[in-house]
Design a protein around this motif. Structure first.
Motif, PDB file in Angstrom:
ATOM      1  N   LEU A 203       3.058   6.104  -2.557  1.00  0.00           N
ATOM      2  CA  LEU A 203       5.028   6.878  -2.715  1.00  0.00           C
ATOM      3  C   LEU A 203       4.978   7.194  -4.170  1.00  0.00           C
ATOM      4  CD1 LEU A 203       7.244   5.003   0.057  1.00  0.00           C
ATOM      5  CD2 LEU A 203       6.027   7.346  -0.844  1.00  0.00           C
ATOM      6  N   LEU A 204       4.135   6.126  -4.927  1.00  0.00           N
ATOM      7  CA  LEU A 204       4.096   6.733  -6.485  1.00  0.00           C
ATOM      8  C   LEU A 204       3.331   7.756  -6.860  1.00  0.00           C
ATOM      9  CD1 LEU A 204       5.089   5.534  -9.084  1.00  0.00           C
ATOM     10  CD2 LEU A 204       3.614   3.736  -9.097  1.00  0.00           C
ATOM     11  N   PHE A 205       1.891   7.162  -5.836  1.00  0.00           N
ATOM     12  CA  PHE A 205       1.122   8.442  -6.690  1.00  0.00           C
ATOM     13  C   PHE A 205       1.695   9.777  -6.368  1.00  0.00           C
ATOM     14  CE2 PHE A 205      -2.084  11.281  -3.734  1.00  0.00           C
ATOM     15  CZ  PHE A 205      -2.228  12.016  -5.640  1.00  0.00           C
ATOM     16  N   LEU A 206       2.365   9.544  -5.076  1.00  0.00           N
ATOM     17  CA  LEU A 206       3.266  11.214  -4.775  1.00  0.00           C
ATOM     18  C   LEU A 206       3.998  11.373  -5.681  1.00  0.00           C
ATOM     19  CD1 LEU A 206       3.391  11.102  -0.996  1.00  0.00           C
ATOM     20  CD2 LEU A 206       1.617  12.253  -1.736  1.00  0.00           C
ATOM     21  N   THR A 207       4.730  10.719  -6.104  1.00  0.00           N
ATOM     22  CA  THR A 207       6.091  10.807  -7.178  1.00  0.00           C
ATOM     23  C   THR A 207       5.274  11.673  -8.117  1.00  0.00           C
ATOM     24  OG1 THR A 207       7.296   9.144  -5.888  1.00  0.00           O
ATOM     25  CG2 THR A 207       8.129   9.899  -8.448  1.00  0.00           C
ATOM     26  N   VAL A 208       3.857  10.950  -9.192  1.00  0.00           N
ATOM     27  CA  VAL A 208       3.627  10.865  -9.980  1.00  0.00           C
ATOM     28  C   VAL A 208       3.124  12.604  -9.587  1.00  0.00           C
ATOM     29  CG1 VAL A 208       2.092  11.123 -12.222  1.00  0.00           C
ATOM     30  CG2 VAL A 208       2.611   8.776 -10.991  1.00  0.00           C
ATOM     31  N   GLY A 209       3.018  12.939  -8.477  1.00  0.00           N
ATOM     32  CA  GLY A 209       2.137  14.394  -8.485  1.00  0.00           C
ATOM     33  C   GLY A 209       2.926  15.302  -8.451  1.00  0.00           C
TER      34      GLY A 209
ATOM     35  N   ARG B 148      -7.878   5.535  -8.375  1.00  0.00           N
ATOM     36  CA  ARG B 148      -8.195   4.721  -6.470  1.00  0.00           C
ATOM     37  C   ARG B 148      -7.526   5.934  -5.311  1.00  0.00           C
ATOM     38  NH1 ARG B 148      -5.073   0.161  -3.453  1.00  0.00           N
ATOM     39  NH2 ARG B 148      -6.840   1.512  -2.122  1.00  0.00           N
ATOM     40  N   ASP B 149      -8.418   6.102  -4.600  1.00  0.00           N
ATOM     41  CA  ASP B 149      -7.666   6.841  -3.868  1.00  0.00           C
ATOM     42  C   ASP B 149      -7.345   7.191  -2.180  1.00  0.00           C
ATOM     43  OD1 ASP B 149     -10.617   6.901  -1.419  1.00  0.00           O
ATOM     44  OD2 ASP B 149     -10.743   5.849  -2.757  1.00  0.00           O
ATOM     45  N   TYR B 150      -6.016   7.883  -1.966  1.00  0.00           N
ATOM     46  CA  TYR B 150      -5.330   7.035  -0.453  1.00  0.00           C
ATOM     47  C   TYR B 150      -5.640   7.582   0.329  1.00  0.00           C
ATOM     48  CZ  TYR B 150      -2.645   4.385  -4.180  1.00  0.00           C
ATOM     49  OH  TYR B 150      -2.425   3.844  -5.499  1.00  0.00           O
ATOM     50  N   ASP B 151      -5.062   7.496   1.941  1.00  0.00           N
ATOM     51  CA  ASP B 151      -5.378   8.489   2.564  1.00  0.00           C
ATOM     52  C   ASP B 151      -4.549   8.475   3.386  1.00  0.00           C
ATOM     53  OD1 ASP B 151      -6.555   9.452   5.172  1.00  0.00           O
ATOM     54  OD2 ASP B 151      -7.112   7.709   6.419  1.00  0.00           O
ATOM     55  N   PHE B 152      -4.639  10.309   3.607  1.00  0.00           N
ATOM     56  CA  PHE B 152      -3.313  10.762   4.225  1.00  0.00           C
ATOM     57  C   PHE B 152      -3.449  11.289   5.328  1.00  0.00           C
ATOM     58  CE2 PHE B 152      -1.903   9.818  -0.564  1.00  0.00           C
ATOM     59  CZ  PHE B 152      -0.376   9.842  -0.806  1.00  0.00           C
ATOM     60  N   THR B 153      -4.630  10.870   5.690  1.00  0.00           N
ATOM     61  CA  THR B 153      -4.949  11.872   7.197  1.00  0.00           C
ATOM     62  C   THR B 153      -3.731  11.259   8.241  1.00  0.00           C
ATOM     63  OG1 THR B 153      -6.098   9.850   7.837  1.00  0.00           O
ATOM     64  CG2 THR B 153      -7.172  11.965   6.893  1.00  0.00           C
TER      65      THR B 153
ATOM     66  N   MET C 285       0.926  -1.231   0.162  1.00  0.00           N
ATOM     67  CA  MET C 285       0.098  -0.193   0.298  1.00  0.00           C
ATOM     68  C   MET C 285       1.056   1.101  -0.314  1.00  0.00           C
ATOM     69  SD  MET C 285      -3.275   1.845  -0.195  1.00  0.00           S
ATOM     70  CE  MET C 285      -4.262   0.090   1.015  1.00  0.00           C
ATOM     71  N   TRP C 286       1.931   1.076   1.240  1.00  0.00           N
ATOM     72  CA  TRP C 286       2.372   2.244   1.155  1.00  0.00           C
ATOM     73  C   TRP C 286       3.489   2.201  -0.427  1.00  0.00           C
ATOM     74  CZ3 TRP C 286       2.799   6.817   3.552  1.00  0.00           C
ATOM     75  CH2 TRP C 286       1.878   6.781   4.864  1.00  0.00           C
ATOM     76  N   ILE C 287       4.017   1.381  -1.217  1.00  0.00           N
ATOM     77  CA  ILE C 287       4.129   2.008  -2.538  1.00  0.00           C
ATOM     78  C   ILE C 287       3.294   2.136  -3.881  1.00  0.00           C
ATOM     79  CG2 ILE C 287       5.557   0.679  -4.285  1.00  0.00           C
ATOM     80  CD1 ILE C 287       6.528  -1.617  -2.267  1.00  0.00           C
ATOM     81  N   HIS C 288       2.296   2.064  -3.345  1.00  0.00           N
ATOM     82  CA  HIS C 288       1.254   2.444  -4.038  1.00  0.00           C
ATOM     83  C   HIS C 288       1.241   4.028  -3.850  1.00  0.00           C
ATOM     84  CE1 HIS C 288      -0.631  -1.741  -4.731  1.00  0.00           C
ATOM     85  NE2 HIS C 288       0.566  -1.951  -5.723  1.00  0.00           N
TER      86      HIS C 288
END
Length: 342
Positions: A6-12, A44-49, A1-4
């Protein structure tokens, strides 16, 4: 999950960096925000709270603290009365929008109240459940409000105002020094620990600003920090805010109907008017007044002000005062609203 994640944040961050290189106003913030919205709706959505978002807030606050000057405290005094006046108008507008929302929809009045209270989104959403409101609708509405402001205001102001002045002859520093890395680590961890001990709305942001100011002003000479460091903070804020606007948010807003669009439009119009009042009462420009008073979150508007080089420390300070003031009067507003609806 954390890999996904981090990948999303990298793309952002990659998209935000491209936007910035292309000269898009507040490019880091807007590029990552749009990436977050796209991921949330179509992938998909991710929770960063929790601690991830708090660490990012501390990074943004540390960058703001470096820019902070001692004269800010004297400035804040002259802005307190105008801020309180506009805060009163903001609260009245929020209550009025809540009444309209309850009349235009079949939402219960407590849910309508929490949907339109212009306080810190996370705190209002958490509190709404304790008072029997529909937390899902409240979360969807606040997510839509913040996303709308963060998407429209940086781009709108940037197109008119520009990105601020920079020195074209300056040679960019590619890597932060060891002292600068140590500085950010100390500020981020220090702010996080302080917020764990004494927590209040916007606490970690004000802790990081204060620590960043004290360390850079009196203890450590850190020199000029690479510009992309602040950009990374803005990009992470944008990505984490944007991904909150996911499919379920659209479904819940659609269930409310056109009333949600009307209320959001009224919020935008009301914010423009309230910013005009603040502008008339202070020596600040209209755009700085808008960033200082719009109910869109201290971190988000401070990041926008930082990107556009428009008084980020002042904007952050005024927003924190606004959020804390709202939560001081919120119990009285709740009591009045409950008595009115019973």
């Amino acid at each position: 999950m954390w890999i996904h994640k981090l990948l999303f944040l990298t793309v952002g961050l990659f998209v935000g960096g491209i936007f910035s290189l292309l000269g898009v106003p507040a490019g880091w913030l807007l590029g990552a925000l749009l990436t977050g919205i796209f991921f949330g709706i179509f992938i998909r959505d991710y929770d960063f709270t929790g601690w991830p978002f708090q660490m990012v807030l501390a990074l943004v606050g540390a960058n703001i603290g470096i820019l902070m000057e001692r004269g800010l405290f004297q400035q804040l005094v002259q802005y307190l009365l105008p801020l309180l006046i506009t805060l009163l108008f903001t609260l009245l507008a929020g209550l009025s929008f809540g009444i309209l929302l309850s009349r235009w929809t079949d939402l219960d009045q407590r849910t309508a109240f929490f949907c339109t209270i212009p306080g810190g989104a996370s705190e209002v959403i958490a509190l709404s459940r304790e008072y029997g409101a529909d937390q899902r609708i409240v979360a969807a509405f606040h997510t839509a409000r913040i996303t709308m402001f963060v998407l429209m205001i940086p781009f709108g102001i940037g197109m008119i105002y520009g990105q601020g002045s920079t020195d074209p002859s300056a040679i960019p520093q590619l890597l932060p020094t060891g002292v600068q890395v140590s500085f950010f680590v100390i500020v981020i961890l220090g702010a996080y620990l302080l917020n764990r001990f004494i927590n209040f709305p916007g606490g970690i942001l004000i802790y990081s600003i204060a620590l960043g100011f004290i360390l850079s002003e009196f203890i450590i000479h850190i020199g000029e920090v690479p510009g992309y460091i602040s950009g990374i903070g803005q990009g992470l804020i944008g990505a984490m805010v944007g991904i909150r606007f996911e499919r379920s948010t659209l479904v819940r807003l659609k269930s409310i109907g056109t009333a949600s669009v009307k209320i959001l439009g009224l919020y935008l119009l009301g914010s423009l008017v309230i910013a005009g009042i603040f502008f008339l009462l202070t020596p600040l420009s209209y755009f700085t007044s808008l960033l200082s008073t719009v109910p869109a979150g201290a971190a988000e508007m401070a990041s926008t002000a930082f990107a556009l080089q428009m008084e980020p420390t002042l904007v952050a300070s005024l927003h924190i005062i606004r959020v804390v003031s709202i939560f001081l009067v919120l119990p009285f507003l709740l009591k009045w609203w409950i008595n009115r609806t019973e």
